[in-house]
Design a protein around this motif. Structure first.
Motif, PDB file in Angstrom:
ATOM      1  N   PHE A 167      12.455  -8.974   4.668  1.00 24.07           N
ATOM      2  CA  PHE A 167      11.656  -9.752   5.615  1.00 24.07           C
ATOM      3  C   PHE A 167      12.534 -10.350   6.713  1.00 24.07           C
ATOM      4  O   PHE A 167      12.077 -10.543   7.845  1.00 24.07           O
TER       5      PHE A 167
ATOM      6  N   ALA B 263       6.535  -5.206   7.666  1.00 28.45           N
ATOM      7  CA  ALA B 263       6.260  -6.279   6.705  1.00 28.45           C
ATOM      8  C   ALA B 263       5.000  -5.984   5.904  1.00 28.45           C
ATOM      9  O   ALA B 263       4.921  -6.297   4.706  1.00 28.45           O
ATOM     10  N   ASN B 264       4.024  -5.369   6.546  1.00 29.21           N
ATOM     11  CA  ASN B 264       2.757  -5.050   5.880  1.00 29.21           C
ATOM     12  C   ASN B 264       2.965  -4.122   4.682  1.00 29.21           C
ATOM     13  O   ASN B 264       2.255  -4.223   3.674  1.00 29.21           O
TER      14      ASN B 264
ATOM     15  N   LEU C  46       3.989 -10.100  -2.942  1.00 30.43           N
ATOM     16  CA  LEU C  46       3.016 -11.057  -3.461  1.00 30.43           C
ATOM     17  C   LEU C  46       2.746 -10.834  -4.947  1.00 30.43           C
ATOM     18  O   LEU C  46       2.539 -11.783  -5.706  1.00 30.43           O
TER      19      LEU C  46
ATOM     20  N   TRP D 108      -0.140 -14.924   8.376  1.00 32.93           N
ATOM     21  CA  TRP D 108      -0.499 -13.528   8.606  1.00 32.93           C
ATOM     22  C   TRP D 108      -1.675 -13.404   9.572  1.00 32.93           C
ATOM     23  O   TRP D 108      -1.730 -12.473  10.373  1.00 32.93           O
TER      24      TRP D 108
ATOM     25  N   VAL E 127       5.601 -16.332   1.276  1.00 30.00           N
ATOM     26  CA  VAL E 127       5.754 -15.267   0.279  1.00 30.00           C
ATOM     27  C   VAL E 127       6.975 -15.526  -0.604  1.00 30.00           C
ATOM     28  O   VAL E 127       6.949 -15.296  -1.817  1.00 30.00           O
TER      29      VAL E 127
ATOM     30  N   THR F 208       4.629 -16.606   7.293  1.00 31.54           N
ATOM     31  CA  THR F 208       4.234 -15.693   6.206  1.00 31.54           C
ATOM     32  C   THR F 208       5.399 -15.437   5.258  1.00 31.54           C
ATOM     33  O   THR F 208       5.247 -15.488   4.031  1.00 31.54           O
ATOM     34  N   THR F 209       6.570 -15.160   5.824  1.00 34.67           N
ATOM     35  CA  THR F 209       7.753 -14.883   5.010  1.00 34.67           C
ATOM     36  C   THR F 209       8.110 -16.074   4.133  1.00 34.67           C
ATOM     37  O   THR F 209       8.390 -15.925   2.937  1.00 34.67           O
TER      38      THR F 209
ATOM     39  N   ALA G  19      -3.763  -9.795  -3.441  1.00 35.72           N
ATOM     40  CA  ALA G  19      -2.846  -9.320  -2.405  1.00 35.72           C
ATOM     41  C   ALA G  19      -3.593  -8.486  -1.368  1.00 35.72           C
ATOM     42  O   ALA G  19      -3.315  -8.568  -0.166  1.00 35.72           O
TER      43      ALA G  19
ATOM     44  N   LEU H 137       4.311  -6.503   1.779  1.00 39.05           N
ATOM     45  CA  LEU H 137       3.568  -7.686   1.360  1.00 39.05           C
ATOM     46  C   LEU H 137       2.888  -7.536  -0.007  1.00 39.05           C
ATOM     47  O   LEU H 137       3.010  -8.446  -0.854  1.00 39.05           O
TER      48      LEU H 137
ATOM     49  N   ALA I  48       0.885 -18.125   3.629  1.00 35.22           N
ATOM     50  CA  ALA I  48       0.941 -16.681   3.852  1.00 35.22           C
ATOM     51  C   ALA I  48      -0.305 -16.196   4.584  1.00 35.22           C
ATOM     52  O   ALA I  48      -0.227 -15.349   5.478  1.00 35.22           O
ATOM     53  N   TYR I  49      -1.460 -16.750   4.202  1.00 35.17           N
ATOM     54  CA  TYR I  49      -2.712 -16.357   4.855  1.00 35.17           C
ATOM     55  C   TYR I  49      -2.768 -16.881   6.282  1.00 35.17           C
ATOM     56  O   TYR I  49      -3.145 -16.150   7.214  1.00 35.17           O
TER      57      TYR I  49
END
Length: 451
Positions: free
Chosen positions: A430, A279-280, A287, A363, A350, A346-347, A298, A283, A359-360
């Motif tokens: 995702f 996922a990283n 974003l 994550w 996003v 997070t998904t 991002a 992202l 998202a923050y």
């Protein structure tokens, strides 16, 4: 995976300070590159008009690092650490130049592959050098320093790289590191040429061909996923067979059926890496393209994730000190569940189903739990083998992580390349990482062998 074998003298003198400084600076440069590149990849793909190659930019680096670590280990065994370190630094610098000067995306991917060959050797360098050149009383302190050297790049690398890319050019993120390496390399390589004689090899290149086979086979699967023709299907089939055959020599039996003990621990690590690190890789692009964030905005998410991962590692260490190793299985089970929860939040954020702040928050939770569960799982696995097997297991832990993240990046990149709708592509990508995050739930219940 090959490892360096050395004969330890009874009383080893403390190495010169320049070696410690040089080693830590090399770690800093490699860590900065590792944390920075993912942030600028969206701009690279846009400038070079190569969105279809987006997944390969990460997968090529990761697969090459798997093979590069084995080659460097064998070279260091036979010719000494100085040559192994020098060759890795030179190859890594060459890859930076190729990527920074690339006129198109395929050339950029080649540069990333060359970088990976060098980074694979540099990733294993601190452990080999500390074992070979530092007395027992200094090793713990140096290992702690090496781990701490990743914290600054984790906090600043993504944001700094995005600022450089937006102010000057993304190319400066790559070729700008080459002069730094030229200054740092003599501090590390020079002291390694002095002192102890080069270590002697203790065996043949038993891990070389399986590692090459795994690298090529995984690359075939990733390229096959990217293609929408018969050749793609053939590549996927041939690559899957090759991966299965190569894995027999590199990993213990029973991993696919989650056999109790070490096989389950390795699969837990692999699928956790697939979910979170896969996922990283997506992202920043998601974003940027879906939520309209700048590269700097991002990148700040990746920085926050790196910091909370480090915090999770510290929390795990403190829990170990207070409660002992007996609590590790429970921490892993709880961490696996919360990891999926964080990744789901997070998904959703996003993709626009939740406010961007989610998202923050999501994550942070994901990376915090990753730091706890990942380290606890690694310690549990290492405690299950005798000391003489620790080197081989360390290689297996590194290889399964690299392999699974490369495949995750390849799948995500293939979806972005083949689907006209980016929103659908990211939703499916995702979704795959969320499904992968469920495997550690089951693996976490099978970490203890039956009596």
């Amino acid at each position: 995976m090959a490892r360096v074998t050395v004969t330890v003298p009874a009383a080893r003198p403390v190495p010169p300070a320049t070696l410690s400084v040089g080693l830590l600076l090399v770690v800093l440069v490699v860590a900065f590159e590792s944390m920075a590149v993912g942030t600028v990849l969206p701009q690279v793909a846009a400038d070079l008009r190569g969105l279809a190659w987006y997944g390969w930019a990460s997968s090529a680096f990761l697969l090459a690092s798997l093979f590069g670590a084995v080659v460097t280990g064998l070279l260091s065994d036979r010719r000494g650490l100085a040559l192994g370190a020098g060759m890795s630094l030179a190859v890594f610098a060459a890859g930076l130049l190729v990527a920074g000067l690339a006129p198109d995306m395929p050339t950029f991917v080649v540069g990333r592959f060359v970088q990976g060959l060098g980074a694979g050797g540099l990733g294993a360098l601190p452990f080999a050098v500390i074992t070979a050149r530092y007395p027992e009383t200094s090793r713990a302190r140096m290992l702690a320093a090496v781990s701490s050297a990743w914290l600054l790049p984790a906090l600043t690398g993504p944001v700094l790289a995005s600022l450089i890319a937006e102010t000057w050019s993304w190319r400066a993120v790559f070729w700008g590191l080459v002069p730094v390496l030229a200054l740092v390399a003599p501090l590390c390589v020079g002291p390694l040429r002095l002192g102890n004689e080069p270590p002697q090899a203790t065996g043949g290149p038993s891990g070389l061909w399986p590692a090459l086979g795994l690298t090529v086979s995984a690359g075939a699967v990733i390229e096959g996923l990217r293609r929408a023709d018969l050749a793609g299907l053939l590549l996927i089939a041939a690559g899957a067979v090759g991966m299965a055959r190569s894995a027999r020599s590199l990993f213990p039996a029973g991993m696919l059926r989650l056999a109790r003990g070490l096989p389950a621990a390795l699969m837990l690590r692999g699928f956790a890496a697939f979910a979170v690190l896969g996922a990283n890789t997506l992202l920043p692009l998601a974003l940027h393209d879906l939520r309209g964030l700048t590269l700097t905005q991002a990148g700040s998410l990746l920085s926050v994730g790196g910091a909370t991962w480090t915090l999770g590692s510290w929390v795990q260490a403190q829990l170990d000190l207070r409660g002992g190793p007996a609590g590790r299985p429970r921490r892993i089970r709880v961490g696996a569940v919360l990891l999926t929860l964080g990744l789901g939040v997070t998904t959703a954020a996003v993709l626009g189903a939740l406010p961007l702040a989610g998202a923050y928050a999501g994550w942070c939770l994901t990376c915090l739990c990753m730091g706890v569960a990942y380290n606890a799982n690694s310690l549990l696995a290492l405690s299950s083998v005798p000391d003489r097997g620790a080197g081989r297991l360390s290689g297996q832990l590194a290889n399964i992580e690299v392999l699974m993240v490369a495949v995750a990046a390849g799948i995500g990149g293939a979806l972005v390349a083949r689907l006209a709708s980016l929103e659908l592509a990211f939703t499916l990508a995702f979704g795959v990482t969320l499904l992968a995050s469920l495997v550690p739930w089951l693996a976490a219940t099978r970490l203890k062998p039956r009596d």
